[in-house]
Design a protein around this motif. Structure first.
Motif, PDB file in Angstrom:
ATOM      1  N   VAL B 170      -6.305  -5.322  28.210  1.00 50.03           N
ATOM      2  CA  VAL B 170      -6.600  -4.778  29.533  1.00 50.03           C
ATOM      3  C   VAL B 170      -5.312  -4.306  30.203  1.00 50.03           C
ATOM      4  O   VAL B 170      -4.396  -5.091  30.433  1.00 50.03           O
ATOM      5  CB  VAL B 170      -7.310  -5.838  30.412  1.00 50.03           C
ATOM      6  CG1 VAL B 170      -7.447  -5.338  31.843  1.00 50.03           C
ATOM      7  CG2 VAL B 170      -8.679  -6.179  29.839  1.00 50.03           C
ATOM      8  N   GLU B 172      -5.657  -1.720  32.859  1.00 52.77           N
ATOM      9  CA  GLU B 172      -6.089  -1.382  34.218  1.00 52.77           C
ATOM     10  C   GLU B 172      -7.388  -2.115  34.524  1.00 52.77           C
ATOM     11  O   GLU B 172      -8.155  -2.409  33.620  1.00 52.77           O
ATOM     12  CB  GLU B 172      -6.366   0.125  34.323  1.00 52.77           C
ATOM     13  CG  GLU B 172      -5.160   1.018  34.092  1.00 52.77           C
ATOM     14  CD  GLU B 172      -4.263   1.106  35.302  1.00 52.77           C
ATOM     15  OE1 GLU B 172      -4.726   0.754  36.408  1.00 52.77           O
ATOM     16  OE2 GLU B 172      -3.094   1.502  35.137  1.00 52.77           O
ATOM     17  N   GLU B 173      -7.657  -2.332  35.803  1.00 55.04           N
ATOM     18  CA  GLU B 173      -8.948  -2.894  36.182  1.00 55.04           C
ATOM     19  C   GLU B 173     -10.037  -1.869  35.887  1.00 55.04           C
ATOM     20  O   GLU B 173      -9.816  -0.667  36.012  1.00 55.04           O
ATOM     21  CB  GLU B 173      -8.962  -3.221  37.677  1.00 55.04           C
ATOM     22  CG  GLU B 173      -8.130  -4.453  38.016  1.00 55.04           C
ATOM     23  CD  GLU B 173      -8.439  -4.978  39.402  1.00 55.04           C
ATOM     24  OE1 GLU B 173      -9.070  -4.255  40.182  1.00 55.04           O
ATOM     25  OE2 GLU B 173      -8.043  -6.111  39.695  1.00 55.04           O
ATOM     26  N   GLN B 174     -11.201  -2.373  35.518  1.00 54.68           N
ATOM     27  CA  GLN B 174     -12.305  -1.460  35.205  1.00 54.68           C
ATOM     28  C   GLN B 174     -12.943  -0.952  36.499  1.00 54.68           C
ATOM     29  O   GLN B 174     -13.064  -1.677  37.472  1.00 54.68           O
ATOM     30  CB  GLN B 174     -13.343  -2.178  34.359  1.00 54.68           C
ATOM     31  CG  GLN B 174     -14.477  -1.281  33.901  1.00 54.68           C
ATOM     32  CD  GLN B 174     -15.123  -1.766  32.614  1.00 54.68           C
ATOM     33  OE1 GLN B 174     -14.989  -1.174  31.572  1.00 54.68           O
ATOM     34  NE2 GLN B 174     -15.831  -2.865  32.697  1.00 54.68           N
ATOM     35  N   VAL B 175     -13.317   0.322  36.468  1.00 53.20           N
ATOM     36  CA  VAL B 175     -13.881   0.959  37.666  1.00 53.20           C
ATOM     37  C   VAL B 175     -15.267   0.397  38.008  1.00 53.20           C
ATOM     38  O   VAL B 175     -15.994   0.022  37.105  1.00 53.20           O
ATOM     39  CB  VAL B 175     -13.987   2.491  37.452  1.00 53.20           C
ATOM     40  CG1 VAL B 175     -15.049   2.839  36.428  1.00 53.20           C
ATOM     41  CG2 VAL B 175     -14.237   3.204  38.760  1.00 53.20           C
TER      42      VAL B 175
END
Lengths: 143, 175
Positions: B170, B172-175
């Protein structure tokens, strides 16, 4: 270890009603613009509407440290407001109710949630993919 | 070789020569002496003739440790547990791995739904801890993308929890 696939095209036949619920939740009710508490309420509302599309009971949603679906309790935990993650966990709920297209439940849930985002909000999907904000997808083709 | 693998071998040898179908026996909530007596009775063996102190003090007590159970499955095919309530030997299900997920079996003794729900947080933390032990430092806590928790009643009040931990790198944070 993790598998990368073209998950966004694996469910081209998601019902229009479901896609409309997702569009409505994001664009009209502003899922990505509201605060955390309101965002969780919007996801709960989205779950209720999608459940009515398929005729399922609505799973409960709580804020927790990790994303999870507790099968027997029909409970979803999410640490933050995320459209794709909330759809992913909801797909596990659908699997419990007999909806399973791909043998591996994780592949099935990734494919359904990412496809739903792709077909409901194609422009937002492209933007998120290009920024690396959708897990399990191959590198964005636009570079 | 994963931790615990060697320590199972002498025990399997003992069982293998007398009771091949059973594999490894794990005690559930019993003292060493109780376990020795009951298991010996079931297997028709003399009391204490096969109980290995070294193993019993280590791996056998760690029956809720999916890694130890996983190692046993890998090396010996079948792992069984003793159901104290029904006085019978039951099979511990095999854990699995797939693309981007690892499954852990967490044997538990929680017969009611209310109790199970109360210990959901505990189950999640156990699954995470086992994941980290198996996959770190390559993968970290932030790389866990979801956990699917299944309840598996075994009868006699015994419930196993299967926790499938999904993960990826991971960034980036998931949208």
């Amino acid at each position: 270890m993790s598998e990368i696939r073209e998950y966004h095209t694996m469910f081209p036949d998601i019902s229009n009603s479901t896609l409309e619920v997702i569009r409505h939740t994001v664009t009209e009710r502003g899922l990505w613009r509201v605060g955390k508490e309101e965002g969780f309420d919007l996801i709960r509302d989205m779950y209720e509407k999608i459940s009515s599309v398929y005729g399922f009971p609505t799973p409960s949603l709580i804020e927790d440290t990790y994303e999870y679906y507790f099968i027997s309790g029909e409970r979803i935990g999410l640490p933050k407001v995320s459209l794709v993650s909330s759809l992913h966990e909801y797909r596990h709920h659908m699997q419990k109710k007999g909806r399973l297209r791909f043998r591996d439940v994780e592949v099935d849930a990734r494919a359904w949630s990412i496809s739903a985002f792709h077909y409901a909000l194609p422009e937002d999907f492209d933007s998120a993919w290009s920024k690396g904000r959708i897990w399990y997808l191959p590198p964005y083709p636009g570079g | 070789m994963p931790r615990g693998a060697q320590r199972f071998r002498p025990i399997w040898w003992t069982f293998d020569s007398r009771h091949p179908p059973y594999g490894i026996l794990l005690g559930v909530g019993m003292t060493k002496i109780e376990f020795s007596r009951r298991a010996s009775r079931i297997l028709g063996m003399g009391e204490g003739t096969w109980v290995y102190d070294e193993v019993y003090g280590g791996a056998w007590w760690r029956i809720t440790d999916p890694i130890i159970i996983g190692v046993a499955h890998k090396n010996y095919g079948r792992v069984v547990s003793f159901d104290d309530k029904n006085k019978e030997v039951i099979e511990v299900p095999k854990t699995e791995e797939g693309p981007g997920w690892s499954e852990y079996v967490l044997p538990a003794l929680r017969p009611t739904r209310a109790m199970a729900e109360r210990e959901l947080g505990f189950i999640v933390e156990r699954a995470v801890a086992n994941f980290l032990r198996e996959h770190s430092p390559e993968y970290r806590r932030k790389d866990i993308t979801g956990i699917l928790i299944e309840e598996e009643p075994l009868g006699g009040g015994l419930v196993n929890y299967r926790a499938k931990v999904a993960f990826t790198k991971v960034e980036e944070e998931q949208v």
